[in-house]
Motif scaffolding. Structure first.
Motif, PDB file in Angstrom:
ATOM      1  N   MET A  69       0.804  -1.220   0.000  1.00  0.00           N
ATOM      2  CA  MET A  69       0.000   0.000   0.000  1.00  0.00           C
ATOM      3  C   MET A  69       0.836   1.268   0.000  1.00  0.00           C
ATOM      4  SD  MET A  69      -2.862  -1.253   2.748  1.00  0.00           S
ATOM      5  CE  MET A  69      -3.652   0.318   2.965  1.00  0.00           C
ATOM      6  N   VAL A  70       1.884   1.289   0.804  1.00  0.00           N
ATOM      7  CA  VAL A  70       2.638   2.534   0.983  1.00  0.00           C
ATOM      8  C   VAL A  70       4.005   2.513   0.307  1.00  0.00           C
ATOM      9  CG1 VAL A  70       1.460   2.995   3.152  1.00  0.00           C
ATOM     10  CG2 VAL A  70       3.654   1.823   3.180  1.00  0.00           C
ATOM     11  N   GLY A  71       4.410   1.356  -0.225  1.00  0.00           N
ATOM     12  CA  GLY A  71       5.671   1.301  -0.945  1.00  0.00           C
ATOM     13  C   GLY A  71       6.894   1.274  -0.061  1.00  0.00           C
ATOM     14  N   ARG A  72       6.690   1.066   1.226  1.00  0.00           N
ATOM     15  CA  ARG A  72       7.822   0.993   2.154  1.00  0.00           C
ATOM     16  C   ARG A  72       7.393   0.179   3.364  1.00  0.00           C
ATOM     17  NH1 ARG A  72       5.206   5.745   2.581  1.00  0.00           N
ATOM     18  NH2 ARG A  72       4.631   6.495   4.661  1.00  0.00           N
ATOM     19  N   ASP A  73       8.353  -0.226   4.162  1.00  0.00           N
ATOM     20  CA  ASP A  73       8.079  -0.999   5.370  1.00  0.00           C
ATOM     21  C   ASP A  73       7.898  -0.050   6.541  1.00  0.00           C
ATOM     22  OD1 ASP A  73       7.858  -2.820   7.376  1.00  0.00           O
ATOM     23  OD2 ASP A  73       9.631  -3.984   6.820  1.00  0.00           O
ATOM     24  N   LEU A  74       6.699  -0.039   7.104  1.00  0.00           N
ATOM     25  CA  LEU A  74       6.432   0.840   8.226  1.00  0.00           C
ATOM     26  C   LEU A  74       6.933   0.289   9.553  1.00  0.00           C
ATOM     27  CD1 LEU A  74       2.808   2.099   7.507  1.00  0.00           C
ATOM     28  CD2 LEU A  74       4.957   3.274   7.114  1.00  0.00           C
ATOM     29  N   GLY A  75       7.475  -0.913   9.534  1.00  0.00           N
ATOM     30  CA  GLY A  75       7.910  -1.530  10.792  1.00  0.00           C
ATOM     31  C   GLY A  75       6.699  -1.802  11.656  1.00  0.00           C
ATOM     32  N   THR A  76       6.807  -1.488  12.910  1.00  0.00           N
ATOM     33  CA  THR A  76       5.662  -1.677  13.800  1.00  0.00           C
ATOM     34  C   THR A  76       4.632  -0.604  13.528  1.00  0.00           C
ATOM     35  OG1 THR A  76       6.739  -0.339  15.483  1.00  0.00           O
ATOM     36  CG2 THR A  76       7.094  -2.709  15.591  1.00  0.00           C
ATOM     37  N   TYR A  77       3.372  -0.895  13.863  1.00  0.00           N
ATOM     38  CA  TYR A  77       2.297   0.061  13.595  1.00  0.00           C
ATOM     39  C   TYR A  77       2.359   1.269  14.514  1.00  0.00           C
ATOM     40  CZ  TYR A  77      -0.027  -3.337  10.593  1.00  0.00           C
ATOM     41  OH  TYR A  77      -0.323  -4.195   9.577  1.00  0.00           O
ATOM     42  N   PHE A  78       2.894   1.104  15.700  1.00  0.00           N
ATOM     43  CA  PHE A  78       2.869   2.179  16.678  1.00  0.00           C
ATOM     44  C   PHE A  78       4.281   2.490  17.166  1.00  0.00           C
ATOM     45  CE2 PHE A  78      -1.027  -0.362  17.061  1.00  0.00           C
ATOM     46  CZ  PHE A  78      -1.952   0.595  16.653  1.00  0.00           C
ATOM     47  N   PRO A  79       4.578   3.779  17.369  1.00  0.00           N
ATOM     48  CA  PRO A  79       5.906   4.137  17.892  1.00  0.00           C
ATOM     49  C   PRO A  79       6.060   3.622  19.312  1.00  0.00           C
ATOM     50  CG  PRO A  79       4.440   6.046  17.892  1.00  0.00           C
ATOM     51  CD  PRO A  79       3.720   4.949  17.163  1.00  0.00           C
ATOM     52  N   PRO A  80       7.297   3.376  19.755  1.00  0.00           N
ATOM     53  CA  PRO A  80       7.490   2.835  21.112  1.00  0.00           C
ATOM     54  C   PRO A  80       7.020   3.819  22.174  1.00  0.00           C
ATOM     55  CG  PRO A  80       9.575   3.503  20.134  1.00  0.00           C
ATOM     56  CD  PRO A  80       8.559   3.567  19.037  1.00  0.00           C
ATOM     57  N   ARG A  81       6.535   3.254  23.279  1.00  0.00           N
ATOM     58  CA  ARG A  81       6.124   4.108  24.390  1.00  0.00           C
ATOM     59  C   ARG A  81       7.338   4.772  25.017  1.00  0.00           C
ATOM     60  NH1 ARG A  81       3.130  -0.563  25.358  1.00  0.00           N
ATOM     61  NH2 ARG A  81       0.903  -0.358  24.925  1.00  0.00           N
ATOM     62  N   ALA A  82       7.055   5.818  25.776  1.00  0.00           N
ATOM     63  CA  ALA A  82       8.127   6.540  26.451  1.00  0.00           C
ATOM     64  C   ALA A  82       8.813   5.631  27.463  1.00  0.00           C
ATOM     65  CB  ALA A  82       7.560   7.781  27.147  1.00  0.00           C
ATOM     66  N   ASP A  83      10.117   5.767  27.568  1.00  0.00           N
ATOM     67  CA  ASP A  83      10.892   5.050  28.573  1.00  0.00           C
ATOM     68  C   ASP A  83      10.734   5.786  29.902  1.00  0.00           C
ATOM     69  OD1 ASP A  83      12.851   4.059  30.295  1.00  0.00           O
ATOM     70  OD2 ASP A  83      14.242   3.658  28.641  1.00  0.00           O
ATOM     71  N   PRO A  84      10.158   5.147  30.927  1.00  0.00           N
ATOM     72  CA  PRO A  84       9.914   5.852  32.194  1.00  0.00           C
ATOM     73  C   PRO A  84      11.178   6.356  32.871  1.00  0.00           C
ATOM     74  CG  PRO A  84       9.552   3.475  32.433  1.00  0.00           C
ATOM     75  CD  PRO A  84       9.707   3.753  30.971  1.00  0.00           C
ATOM     76  N   GLU A 102       2.658  12.204  28.878  1.00  0.00           N
ATOM     77  CA  GLU A 102       1.910  10.950  28.968  1.00  0.00           C
ATOM     78  C   GLU A 102       0.752  10.957  27.982  1.00  0.00           C
ATOM     79  OE1 GLU A 102       0.220   8.229  32.617  1.00  0.00           O
ATOM     80  OE2 GLU A 102      -0.258  10.358  32.629  1.00  0.00           O
ATOM     81  N   ILE A 103       0.502   9.802  27.374  1.00  0.00           N
ATOM     82  CA  ILE A 103      -0.680   9.625  26.519  1.00  0.00           C
ATOM     83  C   ILE A 103      -1.675   8.746  27.275  1.00  0.00           C
ATOM     84  CG2 ILE A 103      -1.590   8.702  24.356  1.00  0.00           C
ATOM     85  CD1 ILE A 103       1.064   9.307  23.042  1.00  0.00           C
ATOM     86  N   VAL A 104      -2.808   9.332  27.621  1.00  0.00           N
ATOM     87  CA  VAL A 104      -3.867   8.610  28.334  1.00  0.00           C
ATOM     88  C   VAL A 104      -4.954   8.249  27.340  1.00  0.00           C
ATOM     89  CG1 VAL A 104      -5.606   8.742  30.150  1.00  0.00           C
ATOM     90  CG2 VAL A 104      -3.371   9.814  30.489  1.00  0.00           C
ATOM     91  N   GLY A 105      -5.194   6.965  27.156  1.00  0.00           N
ATOM     92  CA  GLY A 105      -6.255   6.520  26.267  1.00  0.00           C
ATOM     93  C   GLY A 105      -7.591   6.500  26.983  1.00  0.00           C
ATOM     94  N   VAL A 106      -8.661   6.753  26.232  1.00  0.00           N
ATOM     95  CA  VAL A 106     -10.017   6.687  26.785  1.00  0.00           C
ATOM     96  C   VAL A 106     -10.832   5.727  25.933  1.00  0.00           C
ATOM     97  CG1 VAL A 106     -12.125   7.955  27.326  1.00  0.00           C
ATOM     98  CG2 VAL A 106      -9.892   9.032  27.697  1.00  0.00           C
ATOM     99  N   ALA A 107     -11.353   4.679  26.568  1.00  0.00           N
ATOM    100  CA  ALA A 107     -12.137   3.653  25.885  1.00  0.00           C
ATOM    101  C   ALA A 107     -13.564   3.668  26.424  1.00  0.00           C
ATOM    102  CB  ALA A 107     -11.513   2.276  26.088  1.00  0.00           C
ATOM    103  N   LEU A 163      -5.674   2.054  20.760  1.00  0.00           N
ATOM    104  CA  LEU A 163      -5.617   2.418  22.178  1.00  0.00           C
ATOM    105  C   LEU A 163      -4.505   1.663  22.900  1.00  0.00           C
ATOM    106  CD1 LEU A 163      -9.326   2.596  23.436  1.00  0.00           C
ATOM    107  CD2 LEU A 163      -7.655   4.449  23.447  1.00  0.00           C
ATOM    108  N   ILE A 164      -4.438   0.369  22.653  1.00  0.00           N
ATOM    109  CA  ILE A 164      -3.446  -0.466  23.334  1.00  0.00           C
ATOM    110  C   ILE A 164      -2.033  -0.110  22.888  1.00  0.00           C
ATOM    111  CG2 ILE A 164      -2.634  -2.850  23.624  1.00  0.00           C
ATOM    112  CD1 ILE A 164      -5.641  -3.664  23.283  1.00  0.00           C
ATOM    113  N   GLY A 165      -1.868   0.155  21.589  1.00  0.00           N
ATOM    114  CA  GLY A 165      -0.545   0.434  21.057  1.00  0.00           C
ATOM    115  C   GLY A 165       0.002   1.804  21.417  1.00  0.00           C
ATOM    116  N   MET A 166      -0.887   2.782  21.654  1.00  0.00           N
ATOM    117  CA  MET A 166      -0.440   4.160  21.863  1.00  0.00           C
ATOM    118  C   MET A 166      -0.467   4.623  23.315  1.00  0.00           C
ATOM    119  SD  MET A 166       0.593   5.651  19.102  1.00  0.00           S
ATOM    120  CE  MET A 166       0.528   7.354  19.658  1.00  0.00           C
TER     121      MET A 166
END
Length: 485
Positions: A234-249, A280-285, A447-450
């Protein structure tokens, strides 16, 4: 049942489709995927008679057809269900289904026959939550989608195009759509299914056709391709993982509290306790109607809290929210986030002007480049941009203020995988720079990934808070009112 061969189309000298082939068989779900601007909608509109192809042929049941008007495509058995429904809210379900072709008896509309025919089609789809006389305005989005499908069946459609059918659905409503798709398959209908959600493609589709820049990349059997391979096509390149890594605490510890809410509520929210911290990224479900969007609007000042505490500020209006450094990326960018007939530059300056800031114009180009708007044409009217680029303009609008708190309501709804990755990366960058982010999403993998933690709402109340990386089951059990062990 359907064969499209060598389809080409240009608008004002710009080639948007070139040599595209597509086939569909009876009882097949054939997904059509690609980034925004890949040509999916144009190809479907050619099939539906909205546009005439400049080159190529269309055959239905082996007979060559040529459509000069959507009515001609309807008569040939083609129906298209657009992302934005074509329904009259004040009229009943049956009146919408038979609009413009009402059965007549003795010179008058035969409402009994119309209701009976609609009821029969609803029954065939297994839909019993509403009847033919129900006003459409009282139906949920999922139920309105059922009405669109019933309308297609009433036209005796044999080829049905579904354009982003789950874009406006809550997670629990997607299962209803899945059941409807299976029933249409059982009836021998050929389904062309456009979606940016790869999970749906793998759940439902037998084959997938990938378009990129108006050209056919590949048509593959779904069972023979992985999601990573499909993204590369679809995008012509490898996106790797779908979500960027979370912050290192350790390397990027959470900063100061930017907003704290205690025992807050209004007509729709009750006893809300919430804390948003820098970095911090707080998800709301939550299920539809749980109060997710209402929470964002209350924090922003659009539908303010009327009781409880909110510190250090408690905005009572949108203007006060903007002045306090709070931004809201709304769920419906077209209706609430953008001035569609204004330029990219003017839209990007909306929040700055509302906040009383005179500066910002000189930095717009750099800001548009940062949000990865391609190409960053400041004078172009926003209505002509793809959904992903429109969302990037909304982000640029708030970034002119360097907000302390940024609230995202369905940040990637209706955008392609490439734009999703860009938006996710930008959200993580803003968090690293100290912005407190709250993200509402109906897509549980997002939500889970971000999210660094997830707050689950139910009936306007906080049902519970989960740490980073919970299971989908844990989220849904809280959202449905079950106790998580």
């Amino acid at each position: 049942m359907l064969t499209m061969t060598g389809i080409g189309k240009s608008f004002l000298g710009v080639r948007v489709l070139g040599g595209v082939d597509l086939t569909a068989s009876a009882g097949e779900v054939h997904a059509v995927v690609g980034e925004n601007g890949a040509g999916k909608s144009t190809l479907m509109k050619i099939l539906a008679g909205v546009h005439a192809p400049d080159e190529g042929t269309i055959e239905i049941d082996g007979r060559r057809v040529s459509f000069g008007h959507p009515l001609e495509a309807q008569r040939a058995g083609v129906a298209i269900i657009y992302q934005e429904f074509n329904l009259l809210p004040e009229r009943s379900v049956a009146e919408n289904v038979f609009l413009g072709r009402e059965p007549v008896r003795r010179g008058l509309v035969d409402r009994a026959a119309m209701d009976a025919a609609t009821a029969k089609l609803l029954s065939e789809l297994g839909e019993d939550s509403f009847g033919p006389r129900e006003p459409v305005k009282r139906l949920s989005v999922a139920q309105q989608q059922v009405v669109e499908i019933v309308k297609a069946l009433s036209l005796e459609a044999r080829i049905v195009v579904m354009d982003e059918p789950t874009a406006a659905l809550a997670e629990h409503e997607v299962e209803l759509l899945y059941r409807l798709v299976r029933r249409l398959q059982q009836r021998g209908i050929a389904l062309l299914y456009i979606s940016h959600r790869l999970r749906e493609v793998f759940d439902l589709a037998d084959r997938v056709t990938v378009l990129k820049d108006g050209a056919l990349v590949a048509t593959v059997q779904t069972a023979e391709v992985t999601s990573d391979a499909l993204v590369r096509l679809m995008v012509g390149r490898d996106l790797g993982t779908y979500f960027p890594p979370r912050a290192d605490p350790v390397a990027d510890p959470v900063g100061e509290t930017r907003l704290r809410v205690s025992g807050a509520g209004n007509d729709r929210l009750h006893d809300i306790d919430l804390e948003l911290r820098a970095g911090e990224i707080v998800g709301v479900a939550g299920l539809q109607g749980s109060g997710r969007s209402e929470l964002a609007k209350a924090l922003f000042g659009a539908e303010p809290f009327t009781r409880g505490e909110m510190t250090p500020v408690r905005p009572r209006s949108v203007r006060e929210g903007v002045a306090a450094g709070i931004g809201l990326v709304t769920e419906d960018r077209k209706a609430e986030g953008l001035a569609l007939r204004q330029s990219v530059r003017d839209n990007a300056l909306l929040a700055a002007r509302a906040g009383g800031h005179r500066g910002g114009r000189d930095g717009i180009r750099e800001l548009l480049e940062r949000v990865r708007l391609r190409p960053p044409r400041q004078e172009q009217e926003v209505r002509f941009l793809s959904g992903g680029n429109q969302q990037k303009v909304v982000l640029a609008k708030w970034m002119t203020l360097a907000p302390k708190v940024l609230l995202f309501d369905e940040p990637t709804r209706g955008v392609d995988v490439g734009a999703k990755a860009a938006i996710h990366d930008l959200m993580r960058e803003l968090a690293r720079e100290g912005t407190a982010i709250m993200m509402i999403s109906s897509e549980l993998p997002e939500l889970i990934g971000m999210s660094d933690r997830i707050v689950v709402l139910r009936e306007g109340r906080v049902a519970g808070t989960l740490p980073a990386g919970p299971s989908e089951e844990a989220i849904m059990r809280l959202a449905a009112g079950e106790v998580v062990a």
